[in-house]
Scaffold this active site. Structure first.
Site, PDB file in Angstrom:
ATOM      1  CD  GLU A 105      -1.411  -0.407   3.627  1.00 30.47           C
ATOM      2  OE1 GLU A 105      -2.235   0.489   3.803  1.00 30.47           O
ATOM      3  OE2 GLU A 105      -1.369  -1.451   4.304  1.00 30.47           O
ATOM      4  CB  CYS A 147      -2.388  -4.244   6.702  1.00 34.26           C
ATOM      5  SG  CYS A 147      -1.865  -2.572   7.022  1.00 34.26           S
ATOM      6  CG  HIS A 172      -2.438  -6.260  10.684  1.00 33.14           C
ATOM      7  ND1 HIS A 172      -1.263  -5.904  10.069  1.00 33.14           N
ATOM      8  CD2 HIS A 172      -3.149  -5.113  10.837  1.00 33.14           C
ATOM      9  CE1 HIS A 172      -1.263  -4.605   9.855  1.00 33.14           C
ATOM     10  NE2 HIS A 172      -2.396  -4.090  10.311  1.00 33.14           N
TER      11      HIS A 172
END
Ligand code: COA
Length: 377
Positions: free
Chosen positions: A82, A114, A226
């Protein structure tokens, strides 16, 4: 169905930039209690890229050590990011050349905040299922740049993960995942905007809501998450049906605390952290729960079942050595590095005025008419 059980991550590696800012130094300049950064948010250090590295060189550094000799086996290269450098040309095309992959290889850039690296891993798995004698290379490479004096500044970082996906993998078999999608405005970056627009509190709520929607009923001894910041893993564990112990959470976030957010690679950095710090006797043939989250938003729960020789699937010694050899920089240097980064990412012409680290194999030599020139040393 049987065949899907034998596909997964053969080898995985992480590239850490050579410089870092200790968050003690950021706290001093920002006149903030360092415990907010180190305890409340859970971060110790922030990885900083140099002017002659970018998402392509970091991806190449991550992939090169695990690829050697398999260049012709890779039929698919998926580059999750990204922090894209071009709206048309995939960063993977530059990477394809730097790594010397065969010319009959599909190359695509994939994006969903993500989450994209997890989506790419699942697509790569499907590719290997359809082409069992081929392998896929999945890379994620990001510079998490939120801007000076923003709430997200303390959570910044940079780094790249590379994974080779194959049949009968050395490291671990990847399960089918359970994805969940919801349209949420927690974090996004319009194409003309230099930094993301972030509602951090909404993002934490959304992350936990999506996890609740796909969380497993059964207990997992180990899970990776994450991690936009390390304490997010504690906040995630709280909403599990069977929360993890603080010991297990510490294994899964040790590397992330040292690097900061690396967006797409952060879940897999957590995996490498767990594999490096948890006792091998407890990890042997374990099935690890993985929760991926990408703002906007998608969550996905999947598992990785470690194989008997999983320790051959990553180079723990190199990772620990690379972490230990990083150089601490002061606040002024951090400021200067990020100013150069900002300038470079909006420039058609650029030549770094900086000596590359001796250990760096791939360097960005210049940008000319918006096109990047790289060198392998
Ligand atoms: N000692 C210990 N803890 C402290 C402290 C101190 N001196 N001062 C504050 N804290 C704690 C707070 O109580 C809070 O804990 P809690 O989360 O359990 O409530 C935590 O530190 C953070 O403080 P807060 O005031 O909420 O910080 P903030 O408003 O600066 O925001 C983030 C923190 C993480 C939300 C912000 O950095 C951010 O938005 N980061 C980006 C996140 C992101 O990118 N999300 C999208 C991708 S998934």
């Amino acid at each position: 169905m049987e065949k899907t059980r034998n596909i997964g991550i053969d080898r995985i590696h992480f590239y850490a930039p050579k410089m870092y800012l200790d968050l003690e130094d950021l706290a001093t300049v920002r006149n903030t209690d360092v415990n907010k950064f180190k305890i409340g948010i859970g971060q110790e250090k922030m990885a900083i890229i140099s002017p002659n590295e970018d998402i392509v060189t970091m991806a190449a550094e991550a992939a090169f050590p695990i690829l050697q000799g398999q260049e012709n086996d890779i039929g698919l290269l998926l580059f999750a990011t990204e922090s894209g450098i071009d709206y048309s040309k995939a960063a993977g095309i530059y990477l394809h050349t730097l790594l010397g992959l065969n010319s009959h290889c599909r190359v695509l850039e994939v994006k969903q905040a993500c989450y994209a690296a997890t989506g790419a891993l699942q697509l790569a798995k499907d590719y290997v299922l359809a082409n069992p004698h081929k392998k896929a290379l999945v890379v994620s490479s990001d510079v998490a740049w939120y801007g000076f004096e923003t709430p997200g500044e303390v959570t910044q970082g940079a780094g790249a993960i590379a994974m080779i996906v194959s049949q009968n993998p050395t490291l671990g078999i990847v399960s089918e995942g359970v994805p969940i999608v919801q349209n949420i405005e927690d974090f996004y970056r319009p194409s003309f905007h230099e930094v993301p627009i972030v509602d951090g509190k909404l993002s934490i709520r959304s992350y936990r809501d999506l996890l609740k929607a796909v969380r497993p009923e059964k207990a997992f001894e180990f899970m990776c998450f994450h991690m936009p910041f390390a304490v997010m893993s504690d906040k995630a564990s709280e909403v599990l049906t069977h929360p993890l112990s603080s010991e297990v959470l510490a294994y899964a976030k040790a590397f992330n605390k040292e690097i900061g957010n690396i967006y797409n690679g952060s879940l897999f950095l957590s995996l490498l952290s767990l594999l490096s710090y948890a006792p091998p006797s407890r990890l042997n043939q374990q099935t690890i729960g993985m929760f991926s989250y990408g703002s906007g938003a998608i969550g996905e729960f999947f598992t990785i079942t470690l194989q008997p020789n999983y320790q051959k699937g990553f180079d723990q010694n190199k990772l620990l050595k690379d972490f230990a050899q990083r150089k601490r920089i002061d606040f002024q240097t951090y400021h200067q590095m990020m100013e150069i980064y900002r300038h470079r990412e909006s420039s058609l012409e650029f030549t770094p005025d900086f000596s590359a680290d001796n250990q760096q194999i791939f360097v960005l030599e210049s940008i000319h008419q918006g096109h990047r020139l790289y060198k392998k040393r």
